[in-house]
Design an enzyme around this catalytic site. Structure first.
Site, short mmCIF file in Angstrom:
data_model
loop_
_atom_site.label_atom_id
_atom_site.label_comp_id
_atom_site.label_asym_id
_atom_site.label_seq_id
_atom_site.Cartn_x
_atom_site.Cartn_y
_atom_site.Cartn_z
N GLU A 372 -50.32 -8.71 -53.81
CA GLU A 372 -51.28 -7.70 -53.11
C GLU A 372 -51.58 -6.76 -54.20
O GLU A 372 -51.42 -5.45 -53.86
CB GLU A 372 -50.58 -7.34 -51.85
N GLY A 373 -51.89 -6.92 -55.43
CA GLY A 373 -52.28 -6.26 -56.55
C GLY A 373 -51.07 -5.72 -57.40
O GLY A 373 -49.95 -5.06 -56.90
#
Ligand code: CAA
Length: 390
Positions: A372-373
């Site tokens: 998620e990054g």
């Protein structure tokens, strides 16, 4: 702050969901966590029970199958589940933030009835598919394509690192509809895994969160009716980013849970284990590590709960909470890694053994700095928001 919680943010309802999630995790997940980590099997039975508890749709209103609670309740429940097992937390977080949140915000009434109700109630598993083999941090460079053909789109391509990909019933998938338009040519679609043209690809053999299944998925002339498009043509990248803002708070809460588990195990061990005629917690080398872990955990908790509060406020104000989410994920994930690393070291030889849980916390913590990054992407997001420079 009773029990070390920032009580000024919490209501009785928050304390109730904390207790419910804590009890569930202790009674239902703790006895099986190590076994499912070892086998890599998907824990269907406990996930089904989590659905019955309302944990798969915490922020979704009751009329759509959810528990109708707020963003802070979700973060707290996830923190408690992840204190016991991050794999269950990953499955829970994808359902809640990467699937439900996007459909609540961008879905039509028909899409909510068809996709949100079963996933929020835990009867079906949801997933989110953005990444491709050649497109990770640079998410706008994807190569998969959807071509409009009358009343439907034909989708082709290969997506990777899909959490719950091997088991998901429904997937929000992002693909290119207009290659000339860059990120403005990306569109989001609801994919039904039972339809022809949907193929589950290779399952990833992972370092950690091993009971959460991850795979590639392949679309081969998959026909997606126009009514299953989420949002408008070309709106997909913004939907993906908006949803990831919510997702990053979930991962931050997961990281907080792993950090706390690592810390709690370390305190107990430091109180019991003796060396050179004293408890190892009496050595300053250990004591100072515990102090640093505790301080970073409390700072992470404030960032996570503050981001959850900002997300809740955004439901009425429409304001983005990108900055708060990125700071919470960055700091909490690096704290999880810091604490898990220290926990293994404090435990010494037994910290390296599968007979103690800290080696699992260590393996599970690492993903929170990546998915998620990555931490690098969080730093990029934070600095761009602050300077306005790109
Ligand atoms: N909310 C709303 N809109 C946003 C936004 C946000 N948080 N971030 C960017 N946008 C908008 C911008 O305003 C811009 O809009 P315009 O078209 O009006 O100009 C547009 O999106 C493009 O923005 P950027 O120019 O900033 O885009 P970029 O190409 O430079 O990328 C990035 C920005 C932050 C690096 C982004 O690509 C990113 O977040 N990358 C990481 C991707 C990621 O987290 N992947 C993980 C996938 S999920 C997963 O891990 C698997 C799983 O199953 C759990």
């Amino acid at each position: 702050m009773p029990g070390g919680q920032p009580g000024f943010l919490l209501t009785n309802e928050h304390e109730m969901i904390r207790q419910a999630a804590r009890d569930f995790a202790q009674n239902e997940i703790a006895p099986i966590a190590a076994e499912f980590d070892e086998s890599g099997d998907f824990p269907r039975e406990t996930i089904r029970k989590m659905g019955e508890m309302g944990f798969m749709g915490i922020e979704v209103p009751e009329e759509y199958g959810g528990a109708g609670m707020d963003s802070l309740a979700y973060a707290i429940a996830l923190e408690e589940i992840c204190k016991v097992d991050a794999s269950h937390g990953t499955i829970m977080s994808v359902n809640n933030s990467l699937f439900n949140y996007g459909i609540m915000k961008f879905g039509t009434e028909e899409q909510k009835q068809k996709y949100l109700v079963p996933v929020a109630s835990g009867e079906a598993v949801g997933a989110y598919s953005l990444t491709e083999p050649m497109s990770g941090s640079d998410a706008a460079t994807m190569r998969s394509r959807a071509v409009k053909n009358g009343d439907h789109y034909v989708i082709n391509g290969r997506k990777s690192w899909v959490t719950s990909g091997p088991v998901a019933d429904y997937i929000v998938l992002y693909t290119v509809t207009d290659p000339e338009q860059g990120h403005r040519g990306i569109t989001a679609f609801m994919i039904d895994a039972t339809k022809p043209g949907f193929v589950r690809g290779k399952k990833e053999p992972k370092l950690g969160i091993r009971a959460s299944a991850t795979s590639e998925i392949v679309l081969e002339d998959y026909k997606c009716p126009i009514e299953d498009r989420l949002g408008e043509d070309g709106q997909g990248f913004k939907i993906a980013m908006t949803v990831l803002d919510a997702g990053r708070i979930g991962i931050a809460a997961q990281a907080l849970g792993i950090a706390e588990a690592s810390y709690n195990a370390s305190v107990s061990y430091a109180q019991e284990r003796e060396a050179f005629g004293q408890k190892i917690g009496q050595f300053q080398g250990i004591a100072f590590q515990l102090a640093d872990m505790k301080t970073r955990i409390e700072a992470s908790r404030l960032l996570v709960y503050n981001a959850a509060r900002a997300k809740e406020e955004s439901k009425t104000s429409g304001e983005r909470f990108t900055l708060q989410a990125a700071m919470a994920k960055l700091y909490a994930s690096e704290t999880a890694m810091f604490c898990a690393h220290a926990a293994v070291q404090i435990h010494g030889g037994v910290g390296y053994s599968k007979e103690y849980p800290v080696e699992r916390y260590f393996r599970d913590a690492k993903i929170t700095e990546i998915y998620e990054g990555t931490s690098e992407i969080q730093r990029l997001v934070i600095s761009r928001m602050e300077t306005g420079l790109r």
